[in-house]
Scaffold this motif. Structure first.
Motif, PDB file in Angstrom:
ATOM      1  N   GLU A  82      16.885  43.175-105.668  1.00 51.73           N
ATOM      2  CA  GLU A  82      15.613  42.935-104.989  1.00 51.73           C
ATOM      3  C   GLU A  82      15.735  42.813-103.472  1.00 51.73           C
ATOM      4  O   GLU A  82      14.774  43.098-102.756  1.00 51.73           O
ATOM      5  N   THR A  83      16.906  42.404-102.962  1.00 52.68           N
ATOM      6  CA  THR A  83      17.050  42.312-101.505  1.00 52.68           C
ATOM      7  C   THR A  83      17.526  43.620-100.892  1.00 52.68           C
ATOM      8  O   THR A  83      17.282  43.883 -99.719  1.00 52.68           O
ATOM      9  N   GLY A  84      18.211  44.438-101.700  1.00 50.74           N
ATOM     10  CA  GLY A  84      18.772  45.681-101.178  1.00 50.74           C
ATOM     11  C   GLY A  84      19.995  45.466-100.308  1.00 50.74           C
ATOM     12  O   GLY A  84      20.507  46.414 -99.695  1.00 50.74           O
ATOM     13  N   LYS A  85      20.475  44.237-100.241  1.00 50.71           N
ATOM     14  CA  LYS A  85      21.638  43.939 -99.403  1.00 50.71           C
ATOM     15  C   LYS A  85      22.932  44.304-100.135  1.00 50.71           C
ATOM     16  O   LYS A  85      22.994  44.292-101.357  1.00 50.71           O
ATOM     17  N   HIS A  86      23.960  44.619 -99.344  1.00 50.47           N
ATOM     18  CA  HIS A  86      25.275  44.922 -99.906  1.00 50.47           C
ATOM     19  C   HIS A  86      25.809  43.670-100.608  1.00 50.47           C
ATOM     20  O   HIS A  86      25.660  42.548-100.089  1.00 50.47           O
ATOM     21  N   PRO A  87      26.423  43.823-101.792  1.00 54.24           N
ATOM     22  CA  PRO A  87      26.971  42.655-102.489  1.00 54.24           C
ATOM     23  C   PRO A  87      27.934  41.838-101.629  1.00 54.24           C
ATOM     24  O   PRO A  87      27.968  40.603-101.718  1.00 54.24           O
ATOM     25  N   GLY A  88      28.700  42.532-100.773  1.00 51.66           N
ATOM     26  CA  GLY A  88      29.615  41.821 -99.890  1.00 51.66           C
ATOM     27  C   GLY A  88      28.879  40.926 -98.906  1.00 51.66           C
ATOM     28  O   GLY A  88      29.338  39.816 -98.585  1.00 51.66           O
ATOM     29  N   GLU A  89      27.733  41.396 -98.415  1.00 50.86           N
ATOM     30  CA  GLU A  89      26.933  40.588 -97.496  1.00 50.86           C
ATOM     31  C   GLU A  89      26.392  39.342 -98.199  1.00 50.86           C
ATOM     32  O   GLU A  89      26.404  38.229 -97.644  1.00 50.86           O
ATOM     33  N   LEU A  90      25.924  39.529 -99.418  1.00 40.04           N
ATOM     34  CA  LEU A  90      25.408  38.396-100.193  1.00 40.04           C
ATOM     35  C   LEU A  90      26.526  37.398-100.501  1.00 40.04           C
ATOM     36  O   LEU A  90      26.314  36.179-100.460  1.00 40.04           O
ATOM     37  N   LYS A  91      27.708  37.929-100.803  1.00 38.42           N
ATOM     38  CA  LYS A  91      28.864  37.054-101.036  1.00 38.42           C
ATOM     39  C   LYS A  91      29.184  36.246 -99.798  1.00 38.42           C
ATOM     40  O   LYS A  91      29.414  35.029 -99.860  1.00 38.42           O
ATOM     41  N   ASP A  92      29.160  36.892 -98.638  1.00 38.44           N
ATOM     42  CA  ASP A  92      29.469  36.207 -97.378  1.00 38.44           C
ATOM     43  C   ASP A  92      28.470  35.091 -97.081  1.00 38.44           C
ATOM     44  O   ASP A  92      28.824  34.071 -96.481  1.00 38.44           O
ATOM     45  N   GLN A  93      27.217  35.291 -97.509  1.00 40.40           N
ATOM     46  CA  GLN A  93      26.194  34.275 -97.261  1.00 40.40           C
ATOM     47  C   GLN A  93      26.469  32.982 -98.020  1.00 40.40           C
ATOM     48  O   GLN A  93      25.997  31.909 -97.614  1.00 40.40           O
ATOM     49  N   VAL A  94      27.204  33.087 -99.133  1.00 42.27           N
ATOM     50  CA  VAL A  94      27.521  31.901 -99.940  1.00 42.27           C
ATOM     51  C   VAL A  94      28.790  31.218 -99.438  1.00 42.27           C
ATOM     52  O   VAL A  94      29.013  30.033 -99.689  1.00 42.27           O
ATOM     53  N   CYS A  95      29.626  31.966 -98.721  1.00 39.26           N
ATOM     54  CA  CYS A  95      30.948  31.463 -98.315  1.00 39.26           C
ATOM     55  C   CYS A  95      30.905  30.813 -96.936  1.00 39.26           C
ATOM     56  O   CYS A  95      31.031  31.489 -95.906  1.00 39.26           O
ATOM     57  N   SER A  96      30.734  29.500 -96.915  1.00 39.21           N
ATOM     58  CA  SER A  96      30.760  28.757 -95.643  1.00 39.21           C
ATOM     59  C   SER A  96      32.195  28.627 -95.143  1.00 39.21           C
ATOM     60  O   SER A  96      33.132  28.542 -95.945  1.00 39.21           O
ATOM     61  N   PRO A  97      32.394  28.598 -93.843  1.00 43.46           N
ATOM     62  CA  PRO A  97      33.743  28.437 -93.286  1.00 43.46           C
ATOM     63  C   PRO A  97      34.424  27.173 -93.820  1.00 43.46           C
ATOM     64  O   PRO A  97      33.857  26.081 -93.750  1.00 43.46           O
ATOM     65  N   GLY A  98      35.616  27.346 -94.350  1.00 49.51           N
ATOM     66  CA  GLY A  98      36.370  26.222 -94.866  1.00 49.51           C
ATOM     67  C   GLY A  98      35.761  25.561 -96.081  1.00 49.51           C
ATOM     68  O   GLY A  98      36.138  24.442 -96.448  1.00 49.51           O
ATOM     69  N   GLY A  99      34.827  26.243 -96.739  1.00 48.51           N
ATOM     70  CA  GLY A  99      34.080  25.629 -97.832  1.00 48.51           C
ATOM     71  C   GLY A  99      34.665  25.863 -99.217  1.00 48.51           C
ATOM     72  O   GLY A  99      35.713  26.491 -99.395  1.00 48.51           O
ATOM     73  N   THR A 100      33.929  25.380-100.199  1.00 49.70           N
ATOM     74  CA  THR A 100      34.370  25.458-101.592  1.00 49.70           C
ATOM     75  C   THR A 100      34.344  26.891-102.128  1.00 49.70           C
ATOM     76  O   THR A 100      35.241  27.304-102.869  1.00 49.70           O
ATOM     77  N   THR A 101      33.319  27.656-101.756  1.00 46.99           N
ATOM     78  CA  THR A 101      33.159  29.000-102.320  1.00 46.99           C
ATOM     79  C   THR A 101      34.255  29.941-101.839  1.00 46.99           C
ATOM     80  O   THR A 101      34.819  30.704-102.632  1.00 46.99           O
ATOM     81  N   ILE A 102      34.563  29.898-100.546  1.00 42.21           N
ATOM     82  CA  ILE A 102      35.594  30.806-100.045  1.00 42.21           C
ATOM     83  C   ILE A 102      36.950  30.446-100.636  1.00 42.21           C
ATOM     84  O   ILE A 102      37.801  31.319-100.843  1.00 42.21           O
ATOM     85  N   GLU A 103      37.147  29.177-100.972  1.00 39.48           N
ATOM     86  CA  GLU A 103      38.396  28.779-101.613  1.00 39.48           C
ATOM     87  C   GLU A 103      38.472  29.372-103.027  1.00 39.48           C
ATOM     88  O   GLU A 103      39.516  29.872-103.454  1.00 39.48           O
ATOM     89  N   ALA A 104      37.351  29.337-103.744  1.00 42.59           N
ATOM     90  CA  ALA A 104      37.303  29.945-105.075  1.00 42.59           C
ATOM     91  C   ALA A 104      37.519  31.458-104.983  1.00 42.59           C
ATOM     92  O   ALA A 104      38.251  32.048-105.795  1.00 42.59           O
ATOM     93  N   VAL A 105      36.889  32.103-103.990  1.00 46.22           N
ATOM     94  CA  VAL A 105      37.056  33.544-103.800  1.00 46.22           C
ATOM     95  C   VAL A 105      38.509  33.873-103.489  1.00 46.22           C
ATOM     96  O   VAL A 105      39.061  34.876-103.984  1.00 46.22           O
TER      97      VAL A 105
END
Length: 264
Positions: free
Chosen positions: A215-238
């Motif tokens: 529905e957004t038409g955004k690249h999956p990588g861009e959407l992934k980056d939006q969830v990954c805060s610097p030094g955060g929990t999500t980027i650690e999981a990724v």
């Protein structure tokens, strides 16, 4: 218009439900065959369509014929019906690995063929189907087929050389997603969440993420980056997923699926 189904398992049931739900034709104009009386009784009770144990009867009483049996039964079924298939009749295949040329050879030539690859989310009206046709299928014929295929989800026309890729990216891929959901739930359970709740959280997250892509038409990588805060929990999981080869595992699994489809 009358539609016949040879075979009435999950995929045929999903297609029939979509046709009826979208009011493409009435249930009384659909006929389906199956080997067992139990299956026919279930289908008739659940869907209200005509049923038969005779594949010839289904073929003779349909304008569009869907071959909804497993691929290994295609030679046997086509041998049964090829002499009664009419030149104006459209035959739809849903079998992986069975090319238009192979199907035409089995029928003996001159048959209007549409090759498709649907997937099981069609059962909930969210299927993804790839389709292609041979030279005997007119534009009008094909528009009718696409309307049918669109009754239980999305449909895209693709060149036949991508049909095996369609098997890996949509036909088989629900299994990959179910494994992901199960693994996510297992992780949540390991950290104390009740299992039923864990499945709901995991499944809804997958559903919502997919809708974000569509529905957004955004690249999956861009959407992934939006969830990954610097030094955060999500980027650690990724980071751990990448370390364990998550992305490569998915790619290799899909390539193995394509090789299997091609008989390599």
């Amino acid at each position: 218009m009358k539609i016949g189904f040879i075979g009435c398992g999950n995929m045929a049931t999903a297609i029939i439900k979509g046709i009826i739900r979208k009011q493409i034709i009435d249930a009384e104009n659909i006929i389906a065959s199956a080997k067992t009386k139990a299956t026919l009784d279930r289908v008739q009770k659940e869907l209200g369509v005509k049923v038969s144990t005779d594949n010839l009867e289904v073929t003779e009483n349909s304008d569009i014929l869907v071959l909804a049996v497993k691929p290994q039964y295609y030679p046997e079924v086509i041998a049964q019906i090829k002499d009664v298939v009419r030149k104006e009749q459209i035959v739809i295949s849903i079998a992986p690995g069975k090319t238009l040329d192979w199907l035409q050879e089995q029928f003996g030539g001159g048959v209007r063929l549409v090759r498709t690859m649907p997937n099981t989310p069609a059962l909930v009206g969210e299927g993804m189907t790839g389709a292609c046709r041979n030279e005997y299928v007119t534009d009008e014929d094909y528009a009718t087929v696409l309307r049918i295929l669109g009754s239980f989800g999305e449909v895209e026309t693709i060149p036949e050389n991508l049909m095996d890729v369609c098997v890996s990216v949509s036909g088989s891929s629900p299994a990959y997603i179910y494994i992901l959901i199960e693994a996510m739930a297992d992780g949540a359970v390991a950290d104390g969440m009740p299992r039923a709740q864990a499945y709901k959280f995991a499944a809804q997250s997958v559903l919502g993420s997919a809708k974000m892509v569509l529905e957004t038409g955004k690249h999956p990588g861009e959407l992934k980056d939006q969830v990954c805060s610097p030094g955060g929990t999500t980027i650690e999981a990724v980071r751990v997923l990448e370390e364990k080869g998550f992305r490569s595992s998915v790619i290799e699994a899909m390539k193995a699926c394509v090789r299997k489809t091609r008989g390599i």
